[in-house]
Design a protein around this motif. Structure first.
Motif, PDB file in Angstrom:
ATOM      1  N   UNK A  11      23.069  27.360   2.479  1.00 36.02           N
ATOM      2  CA  UNK A  11      22.506  26.033   2.192  1.00 36.02           C
ATOM      3  C   UNK A  11      23.468  25.182   1.360  1.00 36.02           C
ATOM      4  N   UNK A  12      23.933  25.721   0.254  1.00 31.75           N
ATOM      5  CA  UNK A  12      24.801  24.952  -0.640  1.00 31.75           C
ATOM      6  C   UNK A  12      26.142  24.633   0.008  1.00 31.75           C
ATOM      7  N   UNK A  13      26.739  25.647   0.632  1.00 32.65           N
ATOM      8  CA  UNK A  13      28.024  25.504   1.319  1.00 32.65           C
ATOM      9  C   UNK A  13      27.913  24.433   2.416  1.00 32.65           C
ATOM     10  N   UNK A  14      26.848  24.487   3.188  1.00 30.54           N
ATOM     11  CA  UNK A  14      26.666  23.555   4.306  1.00 30.54           C
ATOM     12  C   UNK A  14      26.536  22.121   3.814  1.00 30.54           C
ATOM     13  N   UNK A  15      25.677  21.878   2.843  1.00 34.08           N
ATOM     14  CA  UNK A  15      25.470  20.484   2.414  1.00 34.08           C
ATOM     15  C   UNK A  15      26.673  19.951   1.643  1.00 34.08           C
ATOM     16  N   UNK A  16      27.304  20.815   0.855  1.00 35.52           N
ATOM     17  CA  UNK A  16      28.482  20.338   0.129  1.00 35.52           C
ATOM     18  C   UNK A  16      29.627  20.052   1.105  1.00 35.52           C
ATOM     19  N   UNK A  17      29.762  20.903   2.139  1.00 34.86           N
ATOM     20  CA  UNK A  17      30.736  20.639   3.209  1.00 34.86           C
ATOM     21  C   UNK A  17      30.463  19.299   3.879  1.00 34.86           C
ATOM     22  N   UNK A  18      29.189  19.013   4.116  1.00 36.06           N
ATOM     23  CA  UNK A  18      28.818  17.747   4.763  1.00 36.06           C
ATOM     24  C   UNK A  18      29.192  16.555   3.906  1.00 36.06           C
ATOM     25  N   UNK A  19      28.940  16.690   2.607  1.00 39.62           N
ATOM     26  CA  UNK A  19      29.297  15.611   1.681  1.00 39.62           C
ATOM     27  C   UNK A  19      30.814  15.399   1.695  1.00 39.62           C
ATOM     28  N   UNK A  20      31.574  16.467   1.616  1.00 34.99           N
ATOM     29  CA  UNK A  20      33.038  16.349   1.587  1.00 34.99           C
ATOM     30  C   UNK A  20      33.562  15.801   2.906  1.00 34.99           C
ATOM     31  N   UNK A  21      32.936  16.232   4.030  1.00 31.07           N
ATOM     32  CA  UNK A  21      33.391  15.802   5.364  1.00 31.07           C
ATOM     33  C   UNK A  21      33.126  14.320   5.582  1.00 31.07           C
ATOM     34  N   UNK A  22      32.095  13.795   4.958  1.00 31.35           N
ATOM     35  CA  UNK A  22      31.791  12.357   5.060  1.00 31.35           C
ATOM     36  C   UNK A  22      32.812  11.534   4.277  1.00 31.35           C
ATOM     37  N   UNK A  23      33.552  12.198   3.425  1.00 32.42           N
ATOM     38  CA  UNK A  23      34.623  11.566   2.656  1.00 32.42           C
ATOM     39  C   UNK A  23      34.150  10.324   1.894  1.00 32.42           C
ATOM     40  N   UNK A  24      33.111  10.463   1.080  1.00 34.53           N
ATOM     41  CA  UNK A  24      32.621   9.301   0.347  1.00 34.53           C
ATOM     42  C   UNK A  24      33.638   8.800  -0.670  1.00 34.53           C
ATOM     43  N   UNK A  25      33.695   7.480  -0.811  1.00 32.56           N
ATOM     44  CA  UNK A  25      34.641   6.851  -1.742  1.00 32.56           C
ATOM     45  C   UNK A  25      33.906   6.446  -3.024  1.00 32.56           C
ATOM     46  N   UNK A  26      34.659   6.223  -4.110  1.00 27.14           N
ATOM     47  CA  UNK A  26      34.005   5.733  -5.329  1.00 27.14           C
ATOM     48  C   UNK A  26      33.156   4.501  -5.028  1.00 27.14           C
ATOM     49  N   UNK A  27      32.028   4.412  -5.648  1.00 20.92           N
ATOM     50  CA  UNK A  27      31.085   3.300  -5.512  1.00 20.92           C
ATOM     51  C   UNK A  27      30.204   3.391  -4.260  1.00 20.92           C
ATOM     52  N   UNK A  28      30.465   4.342  -3.371  1.00 21.78           N
ATOM     53  CA  UNK A  28      29.594   4.463  -2.202  1.00 21.78           C
ATOM     54  C   UNK A  28      28.276   5.142  -2.605  1.00 21.78           C
ATOM     55  N   UNK A  29      27.268   4.875  -1.777  1.00 22.00           N
ATOM     56  CA  UNK A  29      25.935   5.433  -2.049  1.00 22.00           C
ATOM     57  C   UNK A  29      25.616   6.511  -1.018  1.00 22.00           C
ATOM     58  N   UNK A  30      25.056   7.601  -1.508  1.00 16.86           N
ATOM     59  CA  UNK A  30      24.751   8.740  -0.651  1.00 16.86           C
ATOM     60  C   UNK A  30      23.232   8.922  -0.576  1.00 16.86           C
ATOM     61  N   UNK A  31      22.709   9.026   0.646  1.00 16.05           N
ATOM     62  CA  UNK A  31      21.288   9.318   0.811  1.00 16.05           C
ATOM     63  C   UNK A  31      21.139  10.714   1.401  1.00 16.05           C
ATOM     64  N   UNK A  32      20.068  11.372   1.036  1.00 18.15           N
ATOM     65  CA  UNK A  32      19.778  12.702   1.557  1.00 18.15           C
ATOM     66  C   UNK A  32      18.458  12.630   2.304  1.00 18.15           C
ATOM     67  N   UNK A  33      18.507  12.952   3.595  1.00 16.84           N
ATOM     68  CA  UNK A  33      17.298  12.947   4.420  1.00 16.84           C
ATOM     69  C   UNK A  33      16.726  14.357   4.468  1.00 16.84           C
ATOM     70  N   UNK A  34      15.489  14.503   4.001  1.00 12.13           N
ATOM     71  CA  UNK A  34      14.842  15.810   4.026  1.00 12.13           C
ATOM     72  C   UNK A  34      15.094  16.560   2.731  1.00 12.13           C
ATOM     73  N   UNK A  35      14.030  16.867   2.017  1.00 14.15           N
ATOM     74  CA  UNK A  35      14.198  17.585   0.749  1.00 14.15           C
ATOM     75  C   UNK A  35      13.563  18.964   0.879  1.00 14.15           C
ATOM     76  N   UNK A  36      14.369  19.906   1.379  1.00 13.13           N
ATOM     77  CA  UNK A  36      13.933  21.296   1.516  1.00 13.13           C
ATOM     78  C   UNK A  36      15.015  22.202   0.993  1.00 13.13           C
ATOM     79  N   UNK A  37      15.200  23.335   1.664  1.00 12.04           N
ATOM     80  CA  UNK A  37      16.194  24.320   1.230  1.00 12.04           C
ATOM     81  C   UNK A  37      17.587  23.723   1.105  1.00 12.04           C
TER      82      UNK A  37
END
Ligand SMILES: [Zn+2]
Ligand SMILES: [Zn+2]
Length: 328
Positions: A147-173
């Motif tokens: 779970x942690x590896x997958x979502x953190x990988x997704x965040x890194x793969x999206x390559x967010x820049x400073x000041x960008x906003x991140x939304x998370x769809x679905x609050x489960x595992x």
């Protein structure tokens, strides 16, 4: 040893005695301490993913090494380790040579072609093990290996820049960890959650805002990245209207429905839709390190291995808050 065995496709798990494995060449034997149950276990049990039965599932296995094969030099008895999805690959194909082992056609998955972690002992390939930081307990570590590896990988793969906003769809595992990782990495974080009963908890996880859907996200200013941990294609599709121009929808969950997207939206806002998985060990390292730093904490329900059937039911019914972890 005792293990939770899935006897056949779509059948009830059984906790029973099976022969204890021995480490083969290049392997270590791990006395299991914790093993998280992922929604992928449900897909596997129901035959949505390929795999033989009977089978021992579990791809968030962590424990302590109790034996090493004579040819293993990098691990020793007493090491605290875990293993993620990749148990072995061929080492010879284009994707192995490129260092993108997740695309190897001969990949053997943990709890797929190789034995999983829902057991008292598990053989792991030494080069598929990762050392767990001293400060992280086994129970806290287990959910990070998928779970942690997958979502953190997704965040890194999206390559967010400073000041960008991140939304998370679905609050489960996955989602409850995604919120914490986005926040720990310094991004303004918005949760998209249908259930008002979770709002307080979601804010405690660090979310700056909670919205109900893509429309709500758009009214709240939108997001540059949506980390979709939902299993609902419908919810994913709906969330796209909350993406800002040049926004990225990163998908990490799935159901059987195809995703159908308005090409006009896609083109006019230059949106990217990105599939993501466990994108390489450097992200697992960072994901574990955030836990060691105390910035991310898995919320778990623990069950002894003997209660694996009950734990699986909680996961299959979407009732676990938020990760069910078997302990041994
Ligand atoms: Zn998983
Ligand atoms: Zn290969």
């Amino acid at each position: 040893m005792k293990a939770a065995v899935v006897p056949a496709v779509s059948s009830t798990w059984q906790v029973k005695d099976v022969p204890q494995p021995q480490p083969g060449a290049g392997q270590v034997l791990v006395k299991m301490h914790a093993s998280g149950i992922c929604y992928t276990d449900v897909h596997q049990t129901l035959g949505h993913l390929p795999g033989q039965f009977p089978r021992i599932l579990g791809h968030e296995p962590v424990g302590e090494i109790v034996a090493v094969a004579p040819d293993v030099t990098t691990r020793k008895v007493g090491d605290r380790v875990g293993s993620a999805w990749i148990q072995s690959t061929c080492g010879r194909c284009e994707w192995c040579l490129r260092g993108r082992r997740m695309f190897c056609p001969y990949l053997k998955g943990t709890g797929g072609e190789a034995q999983g972690g829902h057991a008292e002992f598990m053989p792991m390939n030494a080069d598929a093990t990762y050392l767990i930081p001293d400060k992280v307990s086994f129970e806290q570590a287990a959910p990070i290996f998928c779970a942690g590896y997958t979502v953190y990988s997704g965040l890194r793969w999206a390559n967010p820049k400073p000041h960008e906003r991140v939304a998370v769809l679905g609050v489960g595992g996955l989602g409850h960890l995604a919120i914490q990782y986005a926040k720990a990495a310094g991004f303004e974080t918005i949760a998209i959650s249908h259930s008002p009963d979770k709002d307080k908890l979601i804010r405690n996880l660090g979310a700056d805002e909670v919205v109900r859907d893509g429309k709500g996200l758009a009214s709240a200013g939108g997001a540059d990245v949506i980390l979709s941990t939902s299993n609902s294609t419908k919810a994913m599709n709906e969330s796209i209207q909350g993406l800002r121009p040049d926004g990225r929808l990163v998908t990490m969950g799935a159901d059987a429905e195809p995703l159908s997207v308005s090409l006009l939206d896609l083109i006019s806002k230059r949106i990217q839709i990105i599939g993501s998985q466990q994108n390489g060990p450097e992200y697992l390292y960072e994901a574990l390190d955030y836990v060691a730093q105390g910035k991310v904490k898995s919320m778990i329900e623990t069950y002894p291995l003997a209660e694996a059937v009950k734990a699986y039911q909680r996961v299959a019914e979407g009732k676990a808050r938020f990760r069910a972890v078997l302990t041994m």
